[in-house]
Design a protein around this motif. Sequence first.
Motif, short mmCIF file in Angstrom:
data_model
loop_
_atom_site.label_atom_id
_atom_site.label_comp_id
_atom_site.label_asym_id
_atom_site.label_seq_id
_atom_site.Cartn_x
_atom_site.Cartn_y
_atom_site.Cartn_z
N CYS A 131 1.23 6.13 5.46
CA CYS A 131 1.09 4.90 4.69
C CYS A 131 -0.36 4.72 4.22
N ASN A 134 -1.65 7.48 1.59
CA ASN A 134 -1.04 7.39 0.27
C ASN A 134 -1.22 6.01 -0.37
N ARG A 135 -2.03 5.16 0.29
CA ARG A 135 -2.32 3.83 -0.23
C ARG A 135 -1.03 3.08 -0.57
N LEU A 136 -0.08 3.15 0.37
CA LEU A 136 1.21 2.48 0.15
C LEU A 136 1.15 1.04 0.64
N ASP A 137 1.95 0.20 0.03
CA ASP A 137 2.06 -1.19 0.48
C ASP A 137 3.02 -1.31 1.66
N LYS A 196 4.74 -3.67 -3.52
CA LYS A 196 5.15 -3.01 -4.76
C LYS A 196 5.28 -1.49 -4.59
N LYS A 197 4.37 -0.91 -3.84
CA LYS A 197 4.36 0.54 -3.69
C LYS A 197 5.00 0.88 -2.34
N VAL A 198 6.27 1.31 -2.39
CA VAL A 198 7.08 1.46 -1.18
C VAL A 198 7.55 2.91 -1.03
N ASP A 199 7.63 3.34 0.20
CA ASP A 199 8.22 4.64 0.50
C ASP A 199 8.91 4.54 1.87
#
Length: 546
Positions: A131, A134-137, A196-199
């Motif tokens: 997380c 990858n600069r994920l939210d 917004k940025k999800v994985d």
Amino acid sequence: MRKKANALRKGEKMKVLAIIPARGGSKGIPNKNIRLLGNHPLVYYAIHNAMTSKYITDILVSTDSVEVATIAGKMGVAVKMRNPKLAGDDVTLDAVVHDAAGDYDVDYVVTLQPTSPTLSVETLDAAIAYCMENRLDTVISAINAPHLAWKEDNGRKVPAYEKRLNRQYLPPYYVETGAFVISRKDAVKENTRIGKKVDIYEVSEREAIDIDTFLDFKSAECILKSYKVAIYVNGNSKRGMGHVHRALELADEFSVKPDIYYDMNQTDRLIFGDTTHNLIGVNGIVELFSRIKQEQYEIFINDILTTSIDYMIGLKTCLPNARIINFEDDGEGILKADLIINALYDSVELPQMYAGEKYYIAPKLFLCYPPVSIKQKVERVFISFGGSDPQNYTDRILKIIRKAKYEKYRFEVVLGKAKHNAAQLAEQYGGCGNITLYHDIKNMPEIMSMCDIGITSRGRTGYELAILGIPTIAMAQNKREEKHGFVCNENGFSYLGLNPSDYMLEATLDIYLQMDAAERKRLQDTLLGHDLRNGRKRIMSLIDGM
């Protein structure tokens, strides 16, 4: 899924808050979060993962339960007693996490649910790193579980797939597990933790347990009890096949797939049959030690007849943290074993030794067959002397039963895998109308159950005949078998010792063939008076309790 990440800035240190929501009012499983799973309350596992993580800097347990708060306090983590308005069944975790995160000055918030006790801290840390890098939210735990599924469309059930395929060929289908949700702090709102940025981060099937039912609880219990297991076993014409058969039966009792090692200089791979267990041939003890040292097993089982002190010291040096269990071992190595199980012997010499018939592992198929019915007259005789028959008792018995006086009886003769002259015996006696020869059969109890009496040696087959209540004549194959205690006159057998004469064999056979039903029923009752069907349960209980 796990694409190459952008590296963190050198020296960057993130603050990560773990929030563990653990209310006390579960209705499906009362007291779920404080129920003991293994040796710990359920909530312990999430707290322990958070405390062990190399990324989590703060931990907070959100609860309305005094018991949960006490457990968390004893483990040294902070507790927030939850507002009753946030403890209802209809309240989402989003609101609970938002309330708990409050004014914490952190970069990330990780929701760790107590209902995922099988999650490993290694997977948790890998997901947090994924997380961050990858600069994920938001990152959510999930399992790839493709299935042929159906959905509802305008009141009709229709396929949720385009083409029926075997599972391994279906496209990925990710199902959330509930183990963790990792969110940037600014993504945590009262009604969502999804930015917004999800994985998603894929977890293994083992770590995907989400306890909602009693069945889930039992599944988690089974997973937590699973160990990294290895078995070292050898079998051949001299030492017999019983060790290999027992090893394969025992391997099926673990909730993991053990590695089964054997010495290629002593044991032929073919002896194991068509098993799908992991079989690993080694060239002597040096290679065995080298292999197991790399694997670091938690349980190591020896079924190799006799161990030495030197062997056991070497084993413990390679596996310092393993529990070592020895089967049917009368060597000096038992002094170094953590558990010794000798079903074939009666004497108990050490506190960690368990001996006698109570610890016999009955083959699974035998548990499906009831004891035989005692007929008025003997019609069929079962004959088998194990996998190799080194004394050639089979040959001697076959010569005896060729006599005319035995023509009215049927003889079912089983030759073991390692019987050296099986082909010769089949050619010599295969044409005899009242003698049927079998070689390497798959369903031994089916053959036994057709018979009224048995003739065997003093090993595993004696136990099998006793399970079915078949009156049996027995003899020892070697000095070692003379030590076996169960197959004896007192327990319902007619034991003739080591290498009895042909005269003794024939005379005893004649007595059994003429024995009336009442006497055979008395022998059967004696045989069935021993509980031989539950040995594997007792053995696994001993192993689990180590």
